[in-house]
Motif scaffolding. Structure first.
Motif, PDB file in Angstrom:
ATOM      1  N   PRO A 108     -10.439  29.018  16.161  1.00 57.21           N
ATOM      2  CA  PRO A 108     -10.474  30.416  15.716  1.00 57.21           C
ATOM      3  C   PRO A 108     -10.473  30.513  14.195  1.00 57.21           C
ATOM      4  CG  PRO A 108      -8.263  29.831  16.367  1.00 57.21           C
ATOM      5  CD  PRO A 108      -9.118  28.609  16.619  1.00 57.21           C
ATOM      6  N   PHE A 109     -10.841  31.702  13.671  1.00 56.97           N
ATOM      7  CA  PHE A 109     -10.781  32.030  12.248  1.00 56.97           C
ATOM      8  C   PHE A 109     -11.706  31.180  11.378  1.00 56.97           C
ATOM      9  CE2 PHE A 109      -6.443  33.110  13.842  1.00 56.97           C
ATOM     10  CZ  PHE A 109      -6.613  34.488  13.819  1.00 56.97           C
ATOM     11  N   VAL A 110     -12.768  30.614  11.959  1.00 53.01           N
ATOM     12  CA  VAL A 110     -13.757  29.880  11.173  1.00 53.01           C
ATOM     13  C   VAL A 110     -14.675  30.890  10.486  1.00 53.01           C
ATOM     14  CG1 VAL A 110     -15.681  28.240  11.251  1.00 53.01           C
ATOM     15  CG2 VAL A 110     -13.664  27.897  12.710  1.00 53.01           C
ATOM     16  N   ASN A 111     -14.978  30.662   9.229  1.00 55.63           N
ATOM     17  CA  ASN A 111     -15.853  31.542   8.472  1.00 55.63           C
ATOM     18  C   ASN A 111     -17.316  31.172   8.774  1.00 55.63           C
ATOM     19  OD1 ASN A 111     -16.431  33.573   6.556  1.00 55.63           O
ATOM     20  ND2 ASN A 111     -16.808  32.010   5.007  1.00 55.63           N
ATOM     21  N   ILE A 112     -18.091  32.117   9.337  1.00 57.22           N
ATOM     22  CA  ILE A 112     -19.486  31.899   9.705  1.00 57.22           C
ATOM     23  C   ILE A 112     -20.362  32.807   8.844  1.00 57.22           C
ATOM     24  CG2 ILE A 112     -21.171  31.834  11.571  1.00 57.22           C
ATOM     25  CD1 ILE A 112     -18.858  30.003  12.092  1.00 57.22           C
ATOM     26  N   VAL A 113     -21.378  32.232   8.178  1.00 58.96           N
ATOM     27  CA  VAL A 113     -22.271  33.005   7.319  1.00 58.96           C
ATOM     28  C   VAL A 113     -23.713  32.779   7.774  1.00 58.96           C
ATOM     29  CG1 VAL A 113     -23.042  33.466   4.963  1.00 58.96           C
ATOM     30  CG2 VAL A 113     -20.667  32.767   5.394  1.00 58.96           C
ATOM     31  N   LEU A 114     -24.454  33.886   7.898  1.00 62.64           N
ATOM     32  CA  LEU A 114     -25.862  33.856   8.301  1.00 62.64           C
ATOM     33  C   LEU A 114     -26.740  34.063   7.058  1.00 62.64           C
ATOM     34  CD1 LEU A 114     -28.001  33.865  10.605  1.00 62.64           C
ATOM     35  CD2 LEU A 114     -27.729  36.361  10.674  1.00 62.64           C
ATOM     36  N   TYR A 115     -27.672  33.095   6.805  1.00 66.82           N
ATOM     37  CA  TYR A 115     -28.569  33.163   5.646  1.00 66.82           C
ATOM     38  C   TYR A 115     -29.999  33.350   6.127  1.00 66.82           C
ATOM     39  CZ  TYR A 115     -24.669  31.132   2.988  1.00 66.82           C
ATOM     40  OH  TYR A 115     -23.455  30.889   2.403  1.00 66.82           O
ATOM     41  N   ASP A 116     -30.798  34.107   5.326  1.00 63.66           N
ATOM     42  CA  ASP A 116     -32.210  34.261   5.654  1.00 63.66           C
ATOM     43  C   ASP A 116     -33.027  33.150   4.998  1.00 63.66           C
ATOM     44  OD1 ASP A 116     -32.436  34.933   2.978  1.00 63.66           O
ATOM     45  OD2 ASP A 116     -32.674  37.076   3.336  1.00 63.66           O
ATOM     46  N   SER A 117     -34.357  33.251   5.083  1.00 65.25           N
ATOM     47  CA  SER A 117     -35.237  32.194   4.572  1.00 65.25           C
ATOM     48  C   SER A 117     -35.170  32.048   3.064  1.00 65.25           C
ATOM     49  CB  SER A 117     -36.684  32.485   5.002  1.00 65.25           C
ATOM     50  OG  SER A 117     -37.090  33.763   4.522  1.00 65.25           O
ATOM     51  N   GLU A 118     -34.680  33.090   2.368  1.00 61.39           N
ATOM     52  CA  GLU A 118     -34.537  33.026   0.914  1.00 61.39           C
ATOM     53  C   GLU A 118     -33.124  32.634   0.498  1.00 61.39           C
ATOM     54  OE1 GLU A 118     -35.791  36.791  -0.564  1.00 61.39           O
ATOM     55  OE2 GLU A 118     -37.887  36.530   0.055  1.00 61.39           O
ATOM     56  N   THR A 155     -14.717  33.553  13.703  1.00 63.44           N
ATOM     57  CA  THR A 155     -14.626  33.247  15.126  1.00 63.44           C
ATOM     58  C   THR A 155     -13.354  33.813  15.729  1.00 63.44           C
ATOM     59  OG1 THR A 155     -13.591  31.112  14.665  1.00 63.44           O
ATOM     60  CG2 THR A 155     -15.982  31.144  14.901  1.00 63.44           C
ATOM     61  N   GLU A 156     -13.432  34.174  17.022  1.00 61.93           N
ATOM     62  CA  GLU A 156     -12.292  34.665  17.773  1.00 61.93           C
ATOM     63  C   GLU A 156     -11.415  33.489  18.215  1.00 61.93           C
ATOM     64  OE1 GLU A 156     -11.753  37.806  18.039  1.00 61.93           O
ATOM     65  OE2 GLU A 156     -13.663  38.506  17.230  1.00 61.93           O
ATOM     66  N   ASP A 157     -10.318  33.802  18.954  1.00 61.26           N
ATOM     67  CA  ASP A 157      -9.446  32.742  19.466  1.00 61.26           C
ATOM     68  C   ASP A 157     -10.221  31.763  20.352  1.00 61.26           C
ATOM     69  OD1 ASP A 157      -7.346  33.786  18.135  1.00 61.26           O
ATOM     70  OD2 ASP A 157      -6.323  34.612  19.892  1.00 61.26           O
ATOM     71  N   SER A 158     -11.253  32.266  21.032  1.00 58.38           N
ATOM     72  CA  SER A 158     -12.047  31.415  21.922  1.00 58.38           C
ATOM     73  C   SER A 158     -13.071  30.581  21.168  1.00 58.38           C
ATOM     74  CB  SER A 158     -12.782  32.298  22.936  1.00 58.38           C
ATOM     75  OG  SER A 158     -13.649  33.208  22.274  1.00 58.38           O
ATOM     76  N   GLY A 159     -13.161  30.754  19.824  1.00 61.34           N
ATOM     77  CA  GLY A 159     -14.152  30.051  19.027  1.00 61.34           C
ATOM     78  C   GLY A 159     -15.495  30.745  18.973  1.00 61.34           C
ATOM     79  N   GLU A 160     -15.633  31.871  19.694  1.00 61.67           N
ATOM     80  CA  GLU A 160     -16.902  32.579  19.771  1.00 61.67           C
ATOM     81  C   GLU A 160     -17.145  33.413  18.513  1.00 61.67           C
ATOM     82  OE1 GLU A 160     -19.232  32.601  22.136  1.00 61.67           O
ATOM     83  OE2 GLU A 160     -18.226  31.305  23.603  1.00 61.67           O
ATOM     84  N   PHE A 161     -18.446  33.575  18.161  1.00 58.22           N
ATOM     85  CA  PHE A 161     -18.832  34.482  17.092  1.00 58.22           C
ATOM     86  C   PHE A 161     -20.129  35.182  17.490  1.00 58.22           C
ATOM     87  CE2 PHE A 161     -20.955  30.500  16.086  1.00 58.22           C
ATOM     88  CZ  PHE A 161     -22.246  30.894  15.734  1.00 58.22           C
ATOM     89  N   LEU A 162     -20.407  36.302  16.808  1.00 59.42           N
ATOM     90  CA  LEU A 162     -21.592  37.084  17.159  1.00 59.42           C
ATOM     91  C   LEU A 162     -22.127  37.794  15.927  1.00 59.42           C
ATOM     92  CD1 LEU A 162     -23.466  38.355  19.393  1.00 59.42           C
ATOM     93  CD2 LEU A 162     -21.836  40.252  19.423  1.00 59.42           C
ATOM     94  N   PHE A 163     -23.444  37.711  15.709  1.00 57.69           N
ATOM     95  CA  PHE A 163     -24.149  38.528  14.740  1.00 57.69           C
ATOM     96  C   PHE A 163     -25.055  39.479  15.524  1.00 57.69           C
ATOM     97  CE2 PHE A 163     -23.533  34.517  12.305  1.00 57.69           C
ATOM     98  CZ  PHE A 163     -22.730  35.033  11.298  1.00 57.69           C
ATOM     99  N   SER A 164     -24.903  40.791  15.297  1.00 58.60           N
ATOM    100  CA  SER A 164     -25.725  41.757  16.012  1.00 58.60           C
ATOM    101  C   SER A 164     -26.683  42.453  15.051  1.00 58.60           C
ATOM    102  CB  SER A 164     -24.831  42.794  16.704  1.00 58.60           C
ATOM    103  OG  SER A 164     -24.007  43.454  15.755  1.00 58.60           O
ATOM    104  N   SER A 165     -27.654  43.135  15.598  1.00 59.53           N
ATOM    105  CA  SER A 165     -28.645  43.916  14.820  1.00 59.53           C
ATOM    106  C   SER A 165     -29.348  43.045  13.786  1.00 59.53           C
ATOM    107  CB  SER A 165     -27.964  45.106  14.141  1.00 59.53           C
ATOM    108  OG  SER A 165     -27.336  45.932  15.074  1.00 59.53           O
ATOM    109  N   VAL A 166     -29.823  41.879  14.217  1.00 61.59           N
ATOM    110  CA  VAL A 166     -30.508  40.958  13.310  1.00 61.59           C
ATOM    111  C   VAL A 166     -32.021  41.110  13.509  1.00 61.59           C
ATOM    112  CG1 VAL A 166     -30.779  38.579  12.569  1.00 61.59           C
ATOM    113  CG2 VAL A 166     -28.576  39.370  13.480  1.00 61.59           C
TER     114      VAL A 166
END
Length: 801
Positions: free
Chosen positions: A40-50, A59-70
């Motif tokens: 849990p609590f892992v910092n996840i960053v989404l980068y584009d092609s630039e 991340t949640e306690d379960s390790g899950e993460f989600l990016f929406s409206s991409v």
């Protein structure tokens, strides 16, 4: 029972409407260790092609993460967490919802012991539905978890209980309710080091996910680490005031790939005293008829044993079960009360009363909780069942001797009573969360069954005068309550807006039966509880939010018992089996400046709030304290919170509240007229956290709290001031700590309470042992960075014990 058709129809409409929300492209995944444990609590960053940042997530306690409206395009992911190597994904294309392969983080070779943790300052942040007080790796976390709660913005300790905006709060640990009394909660949290705490969430308007009953929630979020093995701790504490009090507690944790085990035991024997002066002016139309001046010395002895066992077992990657058991055993409880009363009367010669009261008893409180969790690709399902059994036995013996001004005995009053209370609570609950495109959706249902029996027998009564003993009646009181509930919530972020709304519905059936009085009180009601939250980020430095919620306050089981409990024959408490639940509407408007200054304006309509009211019978010269529903209850105010670093070694924050409280109630001893008791007040808390050495092993705190006045039913409390000074030393590579705290340095933490209106005129000044010195020592052994799976049992019904 009422027709449930509307209940299920609304739930069906909510679920159906939610399913029609358009699906949009999303990216989801899970972060695990090499051994397969979620992180849990892992910092996840989404980068584009630039290589520009598109979104960030944790991340949640379960390790899950989600990016929406991409949007469609090509992206990369980076995951980072203290103690692990940073992960970077390969470039991938997105045209529809995508589930990434599991991300495995590799632990850095030198281990966390070699990582330098930089001390930070406490910070405050505002979310749509809560205020978050972040304390991890700050000076504010140097004490105990109880100390952190006392420093949390908006939290006021009133008559020994935690409150927010003059209402009692519910304490949660990692979203699990602490199902103990306030005294037991304090004992538990004083044994948990503040260095294990990440943040405290102040939820003044809980969402529909939470039970409709209750006020604000203090949710304590613990820090997370993922080391396998064993760790333990021992804590001992001495409090030295009028009487010395000692505490001992030990906690043990074990973790392997599939199993987490936590066990805690504490022993808290104590002897405490309280001095109280009570003054009652009994009146007639001409003025004061008689003056009763009473000095009371109350001593209590307790031998409380607390134990808590938690087992978590990971069946597989998606399924987990856990079992929890918590128990309190307090045998041989003993209260000794001695009072001296001087009576000056216009119609009789002055006389005095000497009273002694002894109360012996035992208390047991045991609860079992079991849950099953199933993690799906885009959601989570949880099933829970719970059982509580509570019992308390009390035997009271009281004796009063009346003497005239010649010191001659002219009257004796004695009685003995035997009372008990047994309560059983059963609950079952189901919760489901999922992501419907860019909308987060939660729904669930709950069933609660409560069965309570209380009885009192007056074994002997010797009474030759008119006094409160005329109310002493044997009784056997049965109370049954069934509650059926369902809820649904939706939340979504749209550019600068954060939106969240929910609806909870509860069907309640209750029956209270007095077998001796042959009285039956039945309630049957279906109620709806909407909640709404809106937040707008105008810019980086300015944000606004609004929230609303409807809440319910049910009477405590003890308050419903129509029994009389006597301090002496002229001063007693009496329950009320006719108490009704109270419903409230709560509104809040918040403004945040630079995420440093917070301004909250609130209004709360408490409706028929449940009050504790003293009434003096001027004819028979008796003081009776009743439970009663208010005719009306309102409060509003402005809260201001600010924190800043004065210097590198000095952090300061303040919480100021300007408030108005009013209660309208029926003055039953004043011709049943309605009376409004109100107060305008100011509360101020000023805290200084100090780093006293270069290696940060010496820390200190100086805190000051001031309350101009306060409202407690028909009582108005005068101003109080509380100065607290403490220092702490950590040593042995931070495995041990020694702390010394001086509480109530000025001796001004207690105040006179007065109830003066119409023909009522009584007041009291209670002086508990608030002025004391506290010395504490904690030692951690084993792999003490191991994840702590400590939590409590999430059952609202137990709060009313």
């Amino acid at each position: 029972m009422k027709d449930f058709t509307p209940f299920f129809l609304v739930l069906f409409l909510i679920l159906s409407t939610s399913s029609l929300i358009a699906q949009q492209a999303s990216i989801s995944g899970k972060v695990i260790t090499v051994s397969g444990d979620p992180i849990p609590f892992v910092n996840i960053v989404l980068y584009d092609s630039e290589d520009s940042v598109v979104q960030g997530a944790i991340t949640e306690d379960s390790g899950e993460f989600l990016f929406s409206s991409v949007s469609d395009g090509t992206y990369t992911i980076k995951a980072s967490f203290v103690g692990y190597e940073t992960f970077s994904s390969d470039v991938f294309a997105l045209s529809e919802n995508k589930r990434l392969p599991e991300i495995k983080l590799i632990e850095v070779s030198e281990g966390l012991d070699e990582v330098t943790v930089i001390s930070k300052k406490p910070t405050i942040s505002r979310k749509a539905d809560r205020l978050v007080f972040n304390v991890e790796n700050t000076i504010a976390a140097q004490g105990t978890t109880w100390d952190i709660l006392k420093r949390t913005p908006g939290v006021v300790i009133r008559q020994g209980e935690l409150t927010v905006r003059n209402t009692n709060v519910t304490v949660y640990l990692n979203d699990r309710k602490v199902t103990l009394s306030y005294e037991e909660i304090q004992s538990l949290l004083e044994s948990v080091g503040g260095d294990l705490i990440k943040s405290v969430e102040v939820i003044t308007n809980p969402s529909a996910k939470y039970d409709a009953e209750g006020g604000a929630i203090l949710n304590i979020i613990s820090s997370k680490a993922l080391y396998l093995g064993y760790k333990g701790s021992v804590t001992t504490r001495g409090t030295y005031g009028i009487f010395p009090k000692h505490y001992f507690g030990t906690s043990h944790y074990f973790k392997n790939k599939k199993l987490n085990v936590f066990f805690n035991y504490s022993f808290n024997p104590l002897k405490r005293t309280q001095q109280t002066n009570t003054l009652i002016n009994y009146r007639n139309s001409a003025g004061i008829l008689a003056e009763w001046d009473q000095d009371i010395e109350d001593k209590e002895w307790r031998e409380a044993h607390n134990a808590n066992l938690i087992l978590d077992y990971q069946l597989n990657e998606k399924q987990k079960i856990n079992f929890s058991a918590i128990g309190l055993y307090s045998p041989n409880e003993f209260d000794f009360n001695r009072s001296a009363t001087t009576v000056n009367s216009l119609t009789d010669n002055p006389f005095s009363i000497g009273t002694t009261s002894r109360l012996n008893g035992d208390q047991k409180n045991v609860a079992f909780d079991m849950s099953y969790t199933y993690d799906m690709q885009n959601g989570n399902l949880k099933l829970n069942t719970h059982y509580t059994t509570f019992s308390r036995d009390r035997i009271q013996s009281l004796s009063s001797v009346y003497t005239d001004n010649q010191n001659e005995n002219f009257r004796n009053v004695r009685f003995t009573s035997d009372a008990f209370q047994d309560i059983e609570i059963y609950t079952g609950q189901i919760d489901y969360t999922t992501q419907l495109g860019e909308v987060a959706f939660e729904t669930g249902g709950k069933v609660s069954i409560i069965d309570s029996r209380s009885a009192i027998d007056f074994l002997t009564i010797q009474n030759d005068a008119i006094n409160g003993l005329d109310q002493a009646q044997n009784d056997d009181f049965l109370y049954e309550e069934n509650v059926f509930a369902a809820y649904a919530t939706l939340s979504k972020d749209i550019n600068k807006w954060s939106l969240k709304g929910g609806l909870r519905v509860e069907q309640t059936n209750s029956t209270g039966t007095s077998l001796v009085l042959n009285e039956v009180v039945e309630l049957d009601y279906l109620e709806w509880f909407p909640t709404a939250y809106v937040k707008y980020e105008l810019s980086e430095n300015h944000s606004f939010s609004f929230d609303y919620g409807r809440k319910l306050y049910r009477p405590r089981y003890q308050d419903l018992n129509p029994f009389a409990y006597f301090l002496n024959e002229n001063n007693f408490f009496q329950g009320n089996s006719s108490l009704l639940p109270a419903f409230s509407h709560q509104f809040n408007i918040n403004y945040s400046l630079a995420n440093t200054y917070f301004f909250d304006v609130y209004y709360r309509d408490n409706g028929e709030n449940i009050l504790t009211l003293p009434f003096q019978d001027n004819v028979n010269q008796i003081l009776r304290t009743d439970k009663q529903n208010a005719l009306d209850s309102k409060s509003w105010g402005l809260d201001i919170t600010h924190g800043r670093s004065i210097a590198k070694w000095w952090y300061f924050y303040t919480y100021i509240s300007i408030f108005h409280e009013e209660e309208t109630f029926l003055a039953v001893e004043s011709n049943n007229v309605s009376y409004i008791n109100e107060v305008d007040g100011v509360y101020g808390s000023f805290s200084n956290f100090l780093t006293l050495s270069a290696d940060k092993t010496y820390t200190g705190e100086v805190s000051f709290t001031y309350v101009s006045n306060f409202l407690l039913g028909s009582y108005i409390q005068e101003s109080t001031a509380d100065l607290r000074i403490g220092v702490k030393k950590t040593f042995w590579d931070k495995r041990a700590s020694l702390s010394i705290t001086v509480n109530d340095v000025l001796g001004e933490a207690n105040a006179l309470l007065s109830s003066r209106y119409l023909n009522q005129d009584n007041r009291y000044f209670a002086l508990p042992e608030t002025q004391n010195v506290q010395i504490g020592f904690t030692y951690n052994f084993g792999n003490f960075k191991l994840e702590d799976n400590n939590r409590s049992l999430d059952k609202k019904e137990r709060e009313r014990l």
